[in-house]
Structure formats: structure tokens, C-alpha cells
Design an enzyme around this catalytic site. Structure first.
Site, PDB file in Angstrom:
ATOM      1  N   LYS A  19      62.857 -59.556  53.851  1.00  0.00           N
ATOM      2  CA  LYS A  19      63.118 -58.589  52.784  1.00  0.00           C
ATOM      3  C   LYS A  19      62.152 -57.414  52.961  1.00  0.00           C
ATOM      4  O   LYS A  19      61.094 -57.571  53.572  1.00  0.00           O
ATOM      5  CB  LYS A  19      62.910 -59.273  51.426  1.00  0.00           C
ATOM      6  N   ILE A  55      68.260 -54.986  43.008  1.00  0.00           N
ATOM      7  CA  ILE A  55      67.018 -55.761  42.994  1.00  0.00           C
ATOM      8  C   ILE A  55      65.805 -54.831  42.845  1.00  0.00           C
ATOM      9  O   ILE A  55      64.838 -55.175  42.171  1.00  0.00           O
ATOM     10  CB  ILE A  55      66.865 -56.579  44.306  1.00  0.00           C
ATOM     11  N   ASN A  92      61.324 -56.000  57.786  1.00  0.00           N
ATOM     12  CA  ASN A  92      61.966 -54.808  57.236  1.00  0.00           C
ATOM     13  C   ASN A  92      60.923 -54.074  56.398  1.00  0.00           C
ATOM     14  O   ASN A  92      60.285 -54.665  55.529  1.00  0.00           O
ATOM     15  CB  ASN A  92      63.170 -55.255  56.384  1.00  0.00           C
ATOM     16  N   ASN A 114      63.670 -49.398  56.880  1.00  0.00           N
ATOM     17  CA  ASN A 114      64.700 -49.134  55.883  1.00  0.00           C
ATOM     18  C   ASN A 114      64.556 -47.679  55.436  1.00  0.00           C
ATOM     19  O   ASN A 114      63.601 -47.336  54.745  1.00  0.00           O
ATOM     20  CB  ASN A 114      64.518 -50.088  54.696  1.00  0.00           C
ATOM     21  N   CYS A 148      65.421 -45.188  51.320  1.00  0.00           N
ATOM     22  CA  CYS A 148      64.454 -45.166  50.229  1.00  0.00           C
ATOM     23  C   CYS A 148      63.916 -43.748  50.063  1.00  0.00           C
ATOM     24  O   CYS A 148      63.900 -42.969  51.016  1.00  0.00           O
ATOM     25  CB  CYS A 148      63.333 -46.173  50.453  1.00  0.00           C
ATOM     26  N   LYS A 151      67.284 -49.056  60.213  1.00  0.00           N
ATOM     27  CA  LYS A 151      68.459 -49.505  59.466  1.00  0.00           C
ATOM     28  C   LYS A 151      69.076 -48.315  58.751  1.00  0.00           C
ATOM     29  O   LYS A 151      68.489 -47.754  57.822  1.00  0.00           O
ATOM     30  CB  LYS A 151      68.062 -50.581  58.460  1.00  0.00           C
ATOM     31  N   GLY A 204      79.039 -57.348  51.203  1.00  0.00           N
ATOM     32  CA  GLY A 204      80.071 -58.384  51.283  1.00  0.00           C
ATOM     33  C   GLY A 204      81.348 -57.878  51.933  1.00  0.00           C
ATOM     34  O   GLY A 204      81.422 -56.731  52.390  1.00  0.00           O
ATOM     35  N   GLY A 238      77.510 -55.920  57.803  1.00  0.00           N
ATOM     36  CA  GLY A 238      78.311 -55.539  56.640  1.00  0.00           C
ATOM     37  C   GLY A 238      79.525 -56.438  56.502  1.00  0.00           C
ATOM     38  O   GLY A 238      80.468 -56.347  57.285  1.00  0.00           O
ATOM     39  N   THR A 294      75.221 -61.171  52.738  1.00  0.00           N
ATOM     40  CA  THR A 294      75.815 -61.764  51.538  1.00  0.00           C
ATOM     41  C   THR A 294      76.381 -63.165  51.792  1.00  0.00           C
ATOM     42  O   THR A 294      76.332 -64.019  50.899  1.00  0.00           O
ATOM     43  CB  THR A 294      76.918 -60.813  51.000  1.00  0.00           C
TER      44      THR A 294
HETATM   45  C1  LIG Z   1      70.365 -59.290  47.249  1.00  0.00           C
HETATM   46  C2  LIG Z   1      70.220 -58.325  48.402  1.00  0.00           C
HETATM   47  C3  LIG Z   1      68.963 -57.818  48.730  1.00  0.00           C
HETATM   48  C4  LIG Z   1      68.814 -56.914  49.803  1.00  0.00           C
HETATM   49  N1  LIG Z   1      67.565 -56.444  50.121  1.00  0.00           N
HETATM   50  C5  LIG Z   1      67.425 -55.569  51.162  1.00  0.00           C
HETATM   51  C6  LIG Z   1      66.135 -55.065  51.527  1.00  0.00           C
HETATM   52  O1  LIG Z   1      65.103 -55.430  50.948  1.00  0.00           O
HETATM   53  N2  LIG Z   1      66.065 -54.164  52.556  1.00  0.00           N
HETATM   54  C7  LIG Z   1      67.191 -53.761  53.255  1.00  0.00           C
HETATM   55  O2  LIG Z   1      67.078 -52.955  54.180  1.00  0.00           O
HETATM   56  N3  LIG Z   1      68.417 -54.252  52.956  1.00  0.00           N
HETATM   57  C8  LIG Z   1      68.558 -55.133  51.930  1.00  0.00           C
HETATM   58  N4  LIG Z   1      69.805 -55.624  51.619  1.00  0.00           N
HETATM   59  C9  LIG Z   1      70.980 -55.203  52.422  1.00  0.00           C
HETATM   60  C10 LIG Z   1      71.405 -56.296  53.412  1.00  0.00           C
HETATM   61  O3  LIG Z   1      70.362 -56.604  54.309  1.00  0.00           O
HETATM   62  C11 LIG Z   1      72.648 -55.854  54.214  1.00  0.00           C
HETATM   63  O4  LIG Z   1      72.352 -54.684  54.933  1.00  0.00           O
HETATM   64  C12 LIG Z   1      73.852 -55.569  53.310  1.00  0.00           C
HETATM   65  O5  LIG Z   1      73.926 -56.512  52.265  1.00  0.00           O
HETATM   66  C13 LIG Z   1      75.180 -55.558  54.086  1.00  0.00           C
HETATM   67  O6  LIG Z   1      75.419 -56.775  54.747  1.00  0.00           O
HETATM   68  P1  LIG Z   1      76.303 -57.980  54.092  1.00  0.00           P
HETATM   69  O7  LIG Z   1      77.594 -57.374  53.636  1.00  0.00           O
HETATM   70  O8  LIG Z   1      76.445 -58.993  55.177  1.00  0.00           O
HETATM   71  O9  LIG Z   1      75.503 -58.481  52.932  1.00  0.00           O
HETATM   72  C14 LIG Z   1      69.963 -56.520  50.553  1.00  0.00           C
HETATM   73  C15 LIG Z   1      71.225 -57.045  50.213  1.00  0.00           C
HETATM   74  C16 LIG Z   1      71.371 -57.933  49.163  1.00  0.00           C
HETATM   75  C17 LIG Z   1      72.747 -58.483  48.831  1.00  0.00           C
END
Ligand SMILES: Cc1cc2nc3c(=O)[nH]c(=O)nc-3n(C[C@H](O)[C@H](O)[C@H](O)COP(=O)(O)O)c2cc1C
Length: 269
Positions: free
Chosen positions: A32, A58, A86, A112, A115, A150, A198, A224, A247
Site C-alpha cells: 500500500k 481510503i 508503492n 503513485n 496524488c 503507476k 474492478g 485493472g 480488487t
Molecule cells: C481498497 C483499495 C486501496 C488502494 N490503495 C492504493 C494505494 O495505496 N496506492 C495505489 O497506487 N493504488 C491503490 N489502489 C489501486 C489498486 O492498486 C489498483 O491500481 C486498482 O484498484 C485497479 O486494479 P483492480 O481493478 O485490479 O483493483 C487501491 C485500490 C483499492 C481497491
């Protein structure tokens, strides 16, 4: 790889997957987002399901770099899988300090850029290709190992991607979540604004992976909406060199292992 923010801090991974499964199905654990100081994140509600996806708000809750290194990193490294951290920074200097703090400790960094840069009036790093180039150049100077950026899936994505390459990034992670809104209650109106992830985002991110891979030679890590082995193949066939799963871990923490088994048994034809 397990995507940032979707598998806790590593404390529960071995409750769902055997060590063997972890080693054979996970190429890297992406943590995270870690910032200089601890962040409490946003008050609830901060996560809610929508058709085919999830909205999260979050607010980058994390223990800060010091506690991360002393309390969490050891647990994550003990799984014996490459660890990518990250990073979340409010200024270029934040990212540089974080990178220095992690030198020699982990396999790679993922910046990341979705931000705000507080120094530049809160503009998102991802909105300014120039700022991203400066950021990557400065982090590259203090970090010799694997470095990925990212991308945010919106804004000047192609210019940002080109500047990541020019500044020495090793790969791009495509991509983060999409801005979205869910109505939680009509009267009184209550909404949740956050990032959509998702299966709902898979076609959009897949197109971005395709377009970027046509234009750039930099390796792309697709991320994604991956839920199945077939989703992984689609990303690989559309230009990704690796993938991250996010997700899906929240739906079923055994997802990576199931996806690997599906991949072994897929027949393309
Ligand atoms: C609950 C949650 C927390 C996330 N926290 C971060 C984060 O701290 N830093 C980041 O770059 N992406 C974060 N993401 C993004 C995911 O790493 C990912 O890029 C995004 O959810 C798309 O992929 P997915 O559809 O497989 O979830 C978070 C996603 C979710 C659902």
C-alpha cells in the site's frame, strides 16, 4: 503481482495461501502507498460496491515510513517474494527521502503519481508531464533498482508516459483507479466519491495498455479489473509484460492462486 492497497500489510496472506502458493503464484508484492508521516485516511464510509466494481475512498491510510520499516516490512519480506513499495509523496522531496529510506531494503519502487503536489498548489503530479519528468529524474538519481511509475488513467497520459521513459523509469503500471461517485442515499442525499476499480474498468484500462504499448517501448504492467486467467491473457496479448491483481483479492484472497491454475489450463484457439 498483488496490487497496492488490496492485500493488507501481509499479516493475513498465509492464512489464505500456502507458502508454496505464494511463491509460485506471486511475482511481487506491491505494498500500500507509504508516505513520510503516518496517515489516518478518510473517515467511513470509505468503500462501497457498485455493479461490477468497487469505489474506494481510503485516503491513503498508512503507518508512515518509519513504522512501515520496523513493524511491517519484515513480515512482508518473510514470504520470500520480491517486494515493491508503492510511494505516496506530497512533494518531489518527499519521494526522494522515501526512496533513500528504502535503499537496499526492497526489490523496487512504484511511484503513485495520482496524488497532489502540495508545493505546486495541490495539482496532481499526473496532470503535469513536466512535474512527472522532474520527479522520476530525481528519484532515479538516488535509486538504482527497479523503478516503476503507476499512471493515473486520465489527464495527459501519453505525455506523462513518454516523460517517465525519458527520465529513466524501468516500467509503467497502467493504471490506477478512475474518479467515480456512488449515491448511498437519495434523501437526504449522501454520496461516496472515490476511485473505481474492478471488472467495470477492465475495458477502459485494457484500451490504455493497448494504445501505450503501440506508442512506447517501455514495459507495461497491466492493472485493472483482472479477475480470471483469461483477463490476464487479454492484458498480455494487448501489450502488457506483466499484470497486477487488486480488487479480485478483496473478493477472494485466494484469487491469485486460482488465476494461476486457470492460466495453466487455458486453451487458446
Ligand atoms: C481498497 C483499495 C486501496 C488502494 N490503495 C492504493 C494505494 O495505496 N496506492 C495505489 O497506487 N493504488 C491503490 N489502489 C489501486 C489498486 O492498486 C489498483 O491500481 C486498482 O484498484 C485497479 O486494479 P483492480 O481493478 O485490479 O483493483 C487501491 C485500490 C483499492 C481497491
Amino acid at each position: 503481482m498483488l496490487a497496492s492497497g488490496t492485500w493488507g500489510w501481509g499479516e493475513n496472506l498465509n492464512k489464505f495461501l500456502s507458502l508454496e502458493e505464494i511463491k509460485t503464484s506471486i511475482g511481487a508484492l506491491v505494498t500500500k502507498g507509504i508516505s513520510l508521516k503516518p496517515r489516518e485516511g478518510n473517515p467511513p464510509p470509505r468503500i462501497s460496491e457498485v455493479p461490477c466494481g468497487l469505489i474506494n475512498f481510503i485516503g491513503l491510510e498508512n503507518p508512515g515510513i518509519k513504522d512501515f520499516k520496523t513493524k511491517y516490512l519484515g513480515v512482508i519480506k518473510a514470504y520470500g517474494v520480491p517486494v515493491i513499495v508503492n510511494l505516496y509523496g506530497e512533494s518531489i522531496e518527499d519521494f526522494v527521502i522515501l526512496a533513500k529510506e528504502l535503499k537496499g531494503e526492497v526489490s523496487g519502487l512504484e511511484l503513485n503519481i495520482s496524488c497532489p503536489n502540495v508545493e505546486k498548489g495541490g495539482i496532481l503530479f499526473s496532470e503535469s508531464p513536466k512535474l512527472v519528468r522532474e520527479l522520476v529524474t530525481k528519484v532515479r538519481k538516488v535509486w538504482d533498482d527497479f523503478l516503476a511509475v503507476k499512471l493515473s488513467p486520465f489527464g495527459p497520459v501519453f505525455e506523462v508516459a513518454e516523460n517517465c521513459k525519458k527520465a529513466g523509469s524501468d516500467a509503467l503500471v497502467v493504471a490506477n483507479t478512475y474518479p467515480a461517485l456512488k449515491v448511498l442515499n437519495l434523501n437526504p442525499l449522501k454520496i461516496l466519491k472515490g476511485g473505481l476499480s474492478g471488472p467495470a474498468i477492465k475495458p477502459i484500462t485494457l484500451r490504455l495498455v493497448w494504445e501505450l504499448s503501440q506508442k512506447l517501448t517501455l514495459p507495461i504492467i497491466g492493472c485493472g479489473g483482472i479477475i480470471t486467467g483469461k483477463d490476464v491473457l487479454e492484458y498480455l496479448f494487448c501489450g502488457a509484460k506483466a499484470v497486477q491483481i487488486g480488487t479480485a483479492n478483496l473478493i477472494n484472497p485466494k484469487s491469485v492462486s486460482i488465476i494461476m491454475k486457470e492460466l495453466e489450463n487455458i486453451h487458446i484457439g
